[in-house]
Write an enzyme that holds these catalytic residues in place. Structure first.
Site, PDB file in Angstrom:
ATOM      1  N   GLU A 163      21.528  23.572 -62.909  1.00  0.00           N
ATOM      2  CA  GLU A 163      21.919  22.233 -62.457  1.00  0.00           C
ATOM      3  C   GLU A 163      21.851  22.115 -60.941  1.00  0.00           C
ATOM      4  OE1 GLU A 163      22.166  19.853 -64.421  1.00  0.00           O
ATOM      5  OE2 GLU A 163      22.817  20.613 -66.376  1.00  0.00           O
ATOM      6  N   ASP A 220      14.251  21.877 -74.063  1.00  0.00           N
ATOM      7  CA  ASP A 220      13.395  20.767 -73.626  1.00  0.00           C
ATOM      8  C   ASP A 220      12.526  21.058 -72.400  1.00  0.00           C
ATOM      9  OD1 ASP A 220      15.745  20.868 -72.119  1.00  0.00           O
ATOM     10  OD2 ASP A 220      16.227  18.746 -72.305  1.00  0.00           O
ATOM     11  N   ARG A 227      19.099  19.602 -59.183  1.00  0.00           N
ATOM     12  CA  ARG A 227      19.682  18.429 -58.507  1.00  0.00           C
ATOM     13  C   ARG A 227      19.760  18.631 -56.994  1.00  0.00           C
ATOM     14  NH1 ARG A 227      23.869  15.850 -62.907  1.00  0.00           N
ATOM     15  NH2 ARG A 227      23.191  17.100 -64.662  1.00  0.00           N
ATOM     16  N   GLU A 253      15.458   9.846 -69.863  1.00  0.00           N
ATOM     17  CA  GLU A 253      14.192  10.329 -70.435  1.00  0.00           C
ATOM     18  C   GLU A 253      13.253   9.227 -70.924  1.00  0.00           C
ATOM     19  OE1 GLU A 253      17.182  11.643 -71.123  1.00  0.00           O
ATOM     20  OE2 GLU A 253      16.986  13.539 -70.026  1.00  0.00           O
TER      21      GLU A 253
HETATM   22  C1  DMJ Z   1      19.033  15.789 -66.184  1.00  0.00           C
HETATM   23  O1  DMJ Z   1      19.883  16.595 -65.481  1.00  0.00           O
HETATM   24  C2  DMJ Z   1      17.667  16.407 -66.304  1.00  0.00           C
HETATM   25  O2  DMJ Z   1      16.745  15.439 -66.634  1.00  0.00           O
HETATM   26  C3  DMJ Z   1      17.621  17.507 -67.302  1.00  0.00           C
HETATM   27  O3  DMJ Z   1      16.336  18.001 -67.489  1.00  0.00           O
HETATM   28  C4  DMJ Z   1      18.139  17.021 -68.627  1.00  0.00           C
HETATM   29  N1  DMJ Z   1      19.428  16.419 -68.501  1.00  0.00           N
HETATM   30  C5  DMJ Z   1      19.643  15.433 -67.484  1.00  0.00           C
HETATM   31  C6  DMJ Z   1      19.288  14.023 -67.854  1.00  0.00           C
HETATM   32  O4  DMJ Z   1      19.450  13.660 -69.136  1.00  0.00           O
END
Ligand code: DMJ
Length: 635
Positions: A266, A399, A270, A534
């Site tokens: 994270e 994912d 970010r 998404e």
């Molecule tokens: C975000 O932090 C990123 O896109 C991550 O890959 C998946 N989760 C969240 C958004 O849904």
């Protein structure tokens, strides 16, 4: 002495048409004396009239009703702790829409000036001259003279939103109206951003996340997560003032020298990703210095027996560890930090960052336990092997592994064949094992596999896939990837359109039984919406590559539904618990940082007609929507 009836007569005569002398004396008396002089009947009549006037006034003024419903509830208090239950209830109500029939009446009732709408005409020269200082905005903002969106008190556009598909086609061949519509939509995104930013600034400045209902904040890492995630969005949207104040905070207040545990994934996507992309967009070395600082503080995560990183790092102490209950890391997490660390190596000339993350990819590439290129969800940090094998998903915990296979290949100039091979194999694995069609509409969806059993469950997170498939096709991968992307895009849109609020839940289950009357079921525990990006992200890619306006129209509907059901009048947007109940979506009181970092950015890019606004031939977006440069071939 006059009889009561006589007194009535005299008094009324005086007030309405009395002689000059009498009225002069009358005016000289105090109001109170005047009142006392009236008979009980007169007083009652006056009071009754006043009350009637008041009631009529309220009835014909919807703006007042709206005002009392909550627009100003809570005032400007900045202290969540001093709130009352009554205030919160009112605020919850204040983000709810009126029932549709009431809304209709509301529009018809009363002259337009009584309705509390903000009507504005976009001033293109002002936007160009004063506001749009992002590097690539010049073309996107042409010709908005005709743009006249009408915005409700919640910020939802309430006239252009009615635009049907026919309207869209009608304007397609007329540059003026089409560009005007584009500009009005771009302005609606800027407005949404400003509203979200106002909440963050007023109640959560410098903290991780805004809690917009309680007008307070939540901490995760204590590093100003929302502010950092939003930096490049502000730059792209041309919000110069907001960007300047945020830059100031990063320069003066942001310190990573803190005894705090952060999640490696994270904070990489970010914080490191956000700082690197902002450095690239602005050329401001301060952001690069901060990126180097956090990047090097995250490196202890890789000190494991297997070289598969731990999930958590203490950036102050330089120690790292797995979660308390396991020595496993999540596969998506350890394989979705590569774009950022590779770029950090390129910028600093220090190879240690890229060597660490590429080692992870090489190990995962060689590992047993995949099924047709699909990976399990966990990997052990001691022995480097997959654990919990037999479960395959494109949703949570796996994912972005698939996303980063393709994106690393693009970032590195399309020379790293192992990455491409793994990506192509995985897409075939998805087609073979996870694709299915719903009943009755035959929507193509990506389900999950658990020990050989197929489950028609799809996370909203999977909706990154249409965009990624389209990106691959743009870079010459098989054309059927784009066809699959189109089908999945339709499905992701339906995950919104088929809900009562027009917003997708976190997870859906598709019906596959003959005779089913609806395609999508939502379990009670899955009805929440976290303002995730998404679907909007994929709509952006689909529009860039196909120029099919329906993708913009779908995005436009979604933006309006965010405004209707998640916008908090006092500032900010909130996650909601129930997308199936438009009367009470049940706000969660949390605005995730990715709403500003990703969702609003992708909305803006979707509505922009400028392919050079973050060109997909020059930039690759990390999984948190932070654009990083595609390396020149030589590097
Ligand atoms: C975000 O932090 C990123 O896109 C991550 O890959 C998946 N989760 C969240 C958004 O849904």
């Amino acid at each position: 002495m006059l009889s009561p009836s006589r007194r009535d007569f005299v008094s009324l005569t005086l007030s309405e048409s009395g002689s000059y002398t009498n009225s002069k004396q009358w005016r000289r008396r105090s109001c109170w004396r005047k009142w006392k002089q009236l008979s009980r009947l007169q007083r009652s009549l006056i009071l009754l009239t006043l009350m009637l006037l008041l009631v009529c006034g309220i009835a014909i003024s919807p703006s007042l009703i709206e005002h009392w419903r909550g627009d100003t509830v809570g005032g400007n208090r900045n202290d969540g702790k001093q709130r009352f239950v009554g205030d919160l209830k009112n605020e919850y109500r204040s983000i709810l829409p009126e029932p549709p029939s009431e809304r209709k009446d509301y529009r018809r009732r009363g002259p337009p000036f009584l309705q509390n709408r903000l009507q504005f005409k976009t001033n293109i020269s002002a936007l160009m001259g004063e506001e749009n200082h992002g590097p690539d905005l010049k073309n996107a903002d042409k010709g908005s003279e005709g743009g006249k969106p009408i915005i409700s008190w919640r910020g939802a556009v309430i006239e252009e939103e009615q635009a049907s598909d026919t309207d869209t086609k009608d304007t397609e061949n007329q540059d003026g109206p089409a560009l005007a519509r584009a500009e009005s939509r771009l302005e609606a995104v800027r407005e949404a951003f400003r509203h979200a930013w106002k909440g963050y600034k007023d109640f959560a400045w410098g903290h991780d996340e805004l809690k917009p209902i309680s007008k307070s904040y939540g901490e995760w890492f204590g590093l100003g997560l929302t502010l950092i995630d939003a930096l490049d969005t502000m730059w792209i949207l041309g919000l110069k003032e907001e960007f300047a104040e945020a830059r100031e905070w990063v320069a003066k207040e942001l310190s990573f020298d803190k005894n705090v545990d952060v999640n490696l994934f994270e904070s990489t996507i970010r914080i490191l990703g956000g700082l690197l992309s902002t450095y690239h967009l602005t050329g401001d070395l301060m952001f690069l210095d901060k990126a180097k600082d956090i990047g090097s503080r995250l490196m202890p995560a890789f000190n494991t027996a297997s070289k598969i990183p731990y999930s958590d790092v203490n950036i102050g102490k330089g120690t790292a560890h797995p979660p308390r209950w396991t020595s496993d890391s999540t596969v998506a997490e350890v394989t979705s930090i590569q774009l950022e660390f590779r770029e950090l190596s390129r910028l600093t000339g220090d190879t240690k960052y890229k060597l660490a993350v590429m080692e992870v990819m090489q190990q995962v590439h060689k590992l047993d336990g995949k099924q047709d290129g699909l990976v399990p969800m966990f990997i052990n940090t001691n022995n480097g092997l997959f654990t919990h094998q037999g479960i395959y998903t494109l949703g949570a915990r796996a994912d972005s592994y698939y996303e980063y296979l393709l994106k690393q290949w693009i970032q590195g100039g399309r020379t790293e064949n192992e990455l491409l091979d793994d990506y192509l194999l995985a897409v075939e694995g998805v087609k073979k094992n996870l694709l299915n069609k719903s009943v009755p509409q035959g929507l193509t969806f990506v389900g999950e596999m658990s020990h050989g059993h197929f489950s028609p469950k799809m996370d909203h997170l999977v909706c990154f896939l249409p965009g990624t498939l389209a990106l691959g096709a743009h870079y010459g991968l098989p054309a059927d990837h784009l066809e699959l992307a189109k089908q999945l895009m339709e499905t992701c849109y339906q995950m919104y359109a088929q809900m009562e609020t027009g917003l997708s839940p976190e997870i859906v289950h598709f019906n596959m039984h003959e005779g089913s009357t609806k395609d999508v079921d939502v379990k009670i525990a899955d009805r929440h919406n976290l303002l995730r990006p998404e679907t909007v992200e994929s709509l952006f890619y689909m529009y860039r590559f196909t120029q099919d306006k329906k993708y913009q129209q779908w995005g436009w509907e979604i933006l309006q539904n965010f405004n209707k059901y998640t916008r908090v009048p006092t500032g900010g947007y909130t996650s909601i618990n129930n997308v199936c109940d438009p009367a009470y979506p049940s706000p969660r009181d949390k605005m995730e940082s990715f709403f500003l970092g990703e969702t609003l950015k992708y909305f803006y890019l979707l509505f922009s007609e400028d392919p050079d606004l973050i060109s997909l031939d020059k930039y690759v977006f990390n999984t948190e929507a932070h654009p990083l440069p595609i390396w020149p071939q030589a590097e």
